[in-house]
Scaffold this active site. Structure first.
Site, PDB file in Angstrom:
ATOM      1  N   HIS A 473       0.833  -1.201   0.000  1.00 10.49           N
ATOM      2  CA  HIS A 473       0.000   0.000   0.000  1.00 10.49           C
ATOM      3  C   HIS A 473       0.873   1.260   0.000  1.00 10.49           C
ATOM      4  CE1 HIS A 473      -3.670   2.306   1.257  1.00 10.49           C
ATOM      5  NE2 HIS A 473      -2.737   3.141   1.656  1.00 10.49           N
ATOM      6  N   GLU A 474       1.763   1.339   0.962  1.00 14.29           N
ATOM      7  CA  GLU A 474       2.600   2.538   1.055  1.00 14.29           C
ATOM      8  C   GLU A 474       3.520   2.657  -0.153  1.00 14.29           C
ATOM      9  OE1 GLU A 474       1.731   4.742   3.014  1.00 14.29           O
ATOM     10  OE2 GLU A 474       0.444   3.481   4.243  1.00 14.29           O
ATOM     11  N   HIS A 477       1.717   4.478  -2.878  1.00 14.24           N
ATOM     12  CA  HIS A 477       1.816   5.937  -2.703  1.00 14.24           C
ATOM     13  C   HIS A 477       3.198   6.402  -3.145  1.00 14.24           C
ATOM     14  CE1 HIS A 477      -1.941   6.629  -0.685  1.00 14.24           C
ATOM     15  NE2 HIS A 477      -1.652   5.884   0.350  1.00 14.24           N
ATOM     16  N   GLU A 503      -5.828   7.465  -3.045  1.00 10.92           N
ATOM     17  CA  GLU A 503      -5.540   6.065  -2.708  1.00 10.92           C
ATOM     18  C   GLU A 503      -5.529   5.136  -3.931  1.00 10.92           C
ATOM     19  OE1 GLU A 503      -4.500   5.096   0.196  1.00 10.92           O
ATOM     20  OE2 GLU A 503      -4.926   6.936   1.308  1.00 10.92           O
ATOM     21  N   HIS A 604     -14.361  11.128  12.869  1.00 10.69           N
ATOM     22  CA  HIS A 604     -13.927  11.380  11.499  1.00 10.69           C
ATOM     23  C   HIS A 604     -14.595  12.636  10.933  1.00 10.69           C
ATOM     24  CE1 HIS A 604     -12.262   7.314  11.116  1.00 10.69           C
ATOM     25  NE2 HIS A 604     -11.685   7.751  10.025  1.00 10.69           N
ATOM     26  N   ILE A 605     -15.884  12.768  11.164  1.00 15.32           N
ATOM     27  CA  ILE A 605     -16.591  13.876  10.507  1.00 15.32           C
ATOM     28  C   ILE A 605     -16.831  15.078  11.424  1.00 15.32           C
ATOM     29  CG2 ILE A 605     -17.676  12.308   8.852  1.00 15.32           C
ATOM     30  CD1 ILE A 605     -20.351  12.819  10.290  1.00 15.32           C
ATOM     31  N   PHE A 606     -16.801  14.865  12.752  1.00 12.70           N
ATOM     32  CA  PHE A 606     -17.036  16.019  13.634  1.00 12.70           C
ATOM     33  C   PHE A 606     -15.760  16.489  14.342  1.00 12.70           C
ATOM     34  CE2 PHE A 606     -21.347  14.035  13.570  1.00 12.70           C
ATOM     35  CZ  PHE A 606     -21.945  15.055  12.842  1.00 12.70           C
ATOM     36  N   GLY A 608     -12.563  15.499  12.892  1.00 13.56           N
ATOM     37  CA  GLY A 608     -11.460  15.391  11.935  1.00 13.56           C
ATOM     38  C   GLY A 608     -11.845  15.995  10.597  1.00 13.56           C
ATOM     39  N   GLY A 609     -11.137  15.613   9.572  1.00 13.62           N
ATOM     40  CA  GLY A 609     -11.304  16.280   8.278  1.00 13.62           C
ATOM     41  C   GLY A 609     -12.199  15.557   7.281  1.00 13.62           C
TER      42      GLY A 609
HETATM   43 ZN    ZN Z   1      -3.009   5.195   1.829  1.00 14.49          ZN
END
Ligand code: ZN
Length: 685
Positions: A473-474, A477, A503, A604-606, A608-609
């Site tokens: 995965h990394e 990127h 991603e 996540h939504i409240f 974080g971004g």
């Molecule tokens: Zn990733």
């Protein structure tokens, strides 16, 4: 500050590799301050004498960026891989100044106006696509930061931003604090039957931390279960005491919904303020604002994806539920689900991580990964002869070459976990971005950081399958960072890529771990040298689609709730957020638990971004599965065809990165817009 200090300060060099071997905490404050002073001087000179042209505006800004690439990014990097009290203090001492400078730069009205002038000037047409896109993104970012507003609107905007940032911090803190108020102490060893050893260790340790002078042991207890995921998760998976499971489940479901840590009023305020902010910026809803900077583009496009995935998953999720119900025999309650899922998993796939590890020594896996990259993208990856300045002896440094021998990029690999100084997880980051400095090409250099199992004695690091997936995965990127052909650093590699598209390359690479010849080819039992037996591969491969219908609906529920709250929902209107949540939860096969207060801890939504962006997880999976399907269509075992397709992938998605809209790049690679078909097929749906 004297010249001598700055000459010796490794943070103040502006060429070559950063001197990770020389940077010490005491360099941080003087080094960063001097870089800030230089940057401020450059910025003031620029604002005083603006020429709306690439050379007059963007090049000076790039020079400022370069200062930070050497003086600040290494500090952030070391903070995550070589943390210490001294470094943290030094970092914190200058953090505020760095953030303030960044804000001043992004909110600069003279720069914004000059960018606008440039955009509408005749020289606009002479700029490259990458240059135009960078400027468009900068204009949009400034606009969304309120730079174009004036008077009362501007004042209100600033007020909203402040309030939102406070609310989001308070939201996260309430979740943390609420979590701390819960504990379940277990005294009776019978109640630990079926637990994994790690859970016994964690919970005994937790008991000792909570009670001074206690001496709990993993074998004899007492065991303290908390709502931290590594505690509550395995507990719900394996505890045979149903009453205790119910207790923990209910505490988790109601987390941060009760005084004094009740997030309910914050949710309403956050949603109201976000809507107001979106309106000030010219949008009807916050979701429209969020999507204006994403690949999906519109709420409709996201909802279309939701509907397709939901329809295809419904029957499978029903089937998952029935299977589980049959296995459990007594009617399933919500606190039984995870427990029976684990029993089912054990029945179907009786293998453990420990069984797989000996087949995956890191050197062998790397060989397999590099071999795959050669086959797909025609690149040679070689460990550097001269070691690069590094922050730890385990760190390795590699060069990436084209077939003609040209040096394309380099990367650091820091493979093992070091809990005392390195943060958890895995990530890829820029060290040096691809750019031209004084006419010379600086090839990209990136960091690949994992937290794999370290070698023990003579034995190499033996990886779990999860660690192998993470490395791929990394590395995906990383490939996007390294094989970019764009010289404008703001939009080269992964920079400037819309975050619902970021991603593609990473998840694309993960797919190869389920391709039998590729996976088998990178296994060699550490003792016998044998490759992974077929039956283990088959189980691995089958476990990929285990309960995928249920998993899909759960993720869709979260994404749909997020989108509904930021789009259709009317803050202050007659419907409550809880009603929206419960209504959408009906899509799952099991009727929703009525005490579920998911939103109160949906950080996540409240906190974080991810506001109006939670869908991105699925969106990215659709893209990467569809990209991989292009390879399946030509035949994964046809080397020549794979090499051709790999070439196309490299020239589009990897090379062009953020320099074009991701939909255009995807269409160039695939010949059409993305389809959900491949993801559904890979998920067995
Ligand atoms: Zn990733």
């Amino acid at each position: 500050m004297t010249e001598t200090i700055s000459l010796n300060n490794p943070l103040l060099q502006t060429s070559g590799l950063p001197r990770f071997d020389q940077i010490r905490p005491q360099h941080v404050v003087p080094g960063v301050r001097q870089a800030l002073a230089q940057a401020t001087e450059k910025l003031e000179a620029l604002e005083a004498d603006l020429a709306p042209s690439w050379e007059g505006l963007l090049q000076p800004l790039e020079a400022i960026d370069l200062l930070f690439e050497y003086a600040w990014h290494p500090v952030q990097h070391l903070l995550s891989v070589k943390n210490s009290e001294a470094l943290r203090q030094a970092h914190d001492a200058v953090l505020g100044e760095v953030v303030a400078f960044g804000l001043r730069l992004r909110q600069s009205k003279p720069i914004y106006d000059a960018l606008k002038t440039l955009k509408h000037s005749e020289s606009w047409q002479t700029l490259s696509n990458a240059q135009q896109r960078l400027i468009d993104q900068m204009l949009q970012e400034a606009k969304h930061a309120g730079v174009a507003l004036a008077g009362a609107a501007k004042a209100r905007f600033i007020e909203i931003e402040k309030a939102l940032s406070q609310l989001s911090t308070d939201f996260s803190n309430a979740v943390l604090d609420a979590r701390k108020t819960f504990e379940l102490v277990i005294q009776n060893p019978n109640d630990t039957q079926g637990w994994r050893n790690t859970l016994k260790q964690i919970s005994a340790q937790s008991y000792n931390q909570a009670n001074e002078q206690a001496s709990a042991t993993p074998e004899t207890g007492p065991w303290r279960i908390t709502l931290d995921y590594p505690s509550a998760g395995p507990f719900l998976d394996h505890s045979r005491n149903r009453r205790q499971r119910e207790h923990v489940f209910k505490a988790m479901a109601s987390l941060a919904s009760l005084p004094p840590h009740d997030n309910t009023p914050r949710i309403d305020r956050i949603l109201g303020l976000r809507r107001e902010k979106a309106k000030l910026l010219g949008f009807d809803t916050y979701a429209q604002l969020s999507l204006s900077t994403k690949m999906a583009g519109t709420v409709e496009a996201v909802e279309r994806m939701f509907a397709e995935l939901q329809n295809a998953s419904k029957a499978a999720a029903e089937q998952d539920h029935n299977t589980l119900q049959q296995l459990a025999k007594t009617p399933l309650a919500h606190w039984d689900v995870r427990f029976w899922v684990e029993r089912l998993r054990e029945r179907r796939f009786d293998y453990t991580d420990e069984q797989l590890r000996p087949y995956f020594p890191l050197p062998r896996v790397l060989e397999g990964l590099f071999g795959l990259c050669k086959k797909l993208f025609g690149i040679d990856i070689k460990e550097a002869n001269d070691p690069a300045p590094a922050w730890h002896p385990d760190v390795r440094f590699y060069h990436v070459f084209d077939e003609d021998g040209a040096h394309r990029a380099s990367f650091y690999l820091d493979p093992y976990s070091r809990p005392q100084e390195k943060r958890g997880g895995a990530w890829m980051n820029n060290c040096l971005k691809r750019r031209r400095v004084n006419g010379q090409l600086q090839v990209p250099v990136i960091f690949l950081i994992c937290n794999g199992t370290p070698p023990v004695g003579e034995k190499p690091s033996l990886m779990s399958f999860g660690e192998v997936l993470t490395l791929f995965h990394e590395f995906g990127h990383g490939l996007q960072g390294m094989l970019t052909t764009v010289d404008v650093p703001g939009v080269s590699g992964v920079n400037g890529v819309e975050w619902d598209a970021v991603e593609i390359a990473s998840q694309f690479m993960e797919n190869w771990c389920y391709h039998k010849p590729t996976l088998i080819g990178m296994t060699a039992h550490v003792k016998t040298g044998q490759s992974l037996p077929d039956d283990l591969f088959d189980k691995l491969s089958a476990s990929r689609t285990f309960r995928s219908g249920s998993g899909m609906l759960r993720q869709l529920k979260l994404g749909m709730t997020d989108m509904a709250l930021h789009h259709q929902f009317d803050p202050g209107g007659p419907q409550s957020v809880l009603e929206v949540q419960q209504q959408i939860a009906q899509i799952e096969a099991m009727p929703p638990y009525e005490g579920d207060r998911l939103l109160c801890h949906f950080s996540h939504i409240f906190g974080g971004g991810y506001a109006a962006g939670y869908y991105s997880y699925k969106w990215a999976e659709v893209l990467s599965a569809d990209a991989f399907a292009a390879f399946e269509e030509v035949g994964l075992d046809d080397e020549a065809a794979i090499a051709r397709m790999g070439h196309a992938f490299r020239n589009t998605l990897l090379a062009q990165g953020g320099s074009r809209h991701p939909m255009e790049v995807f269409v160039e690679f695939r010949g059409r817009e993305p389809s959900t078909e491949a993801l559904l097929r890979h998920s067995g749906l």
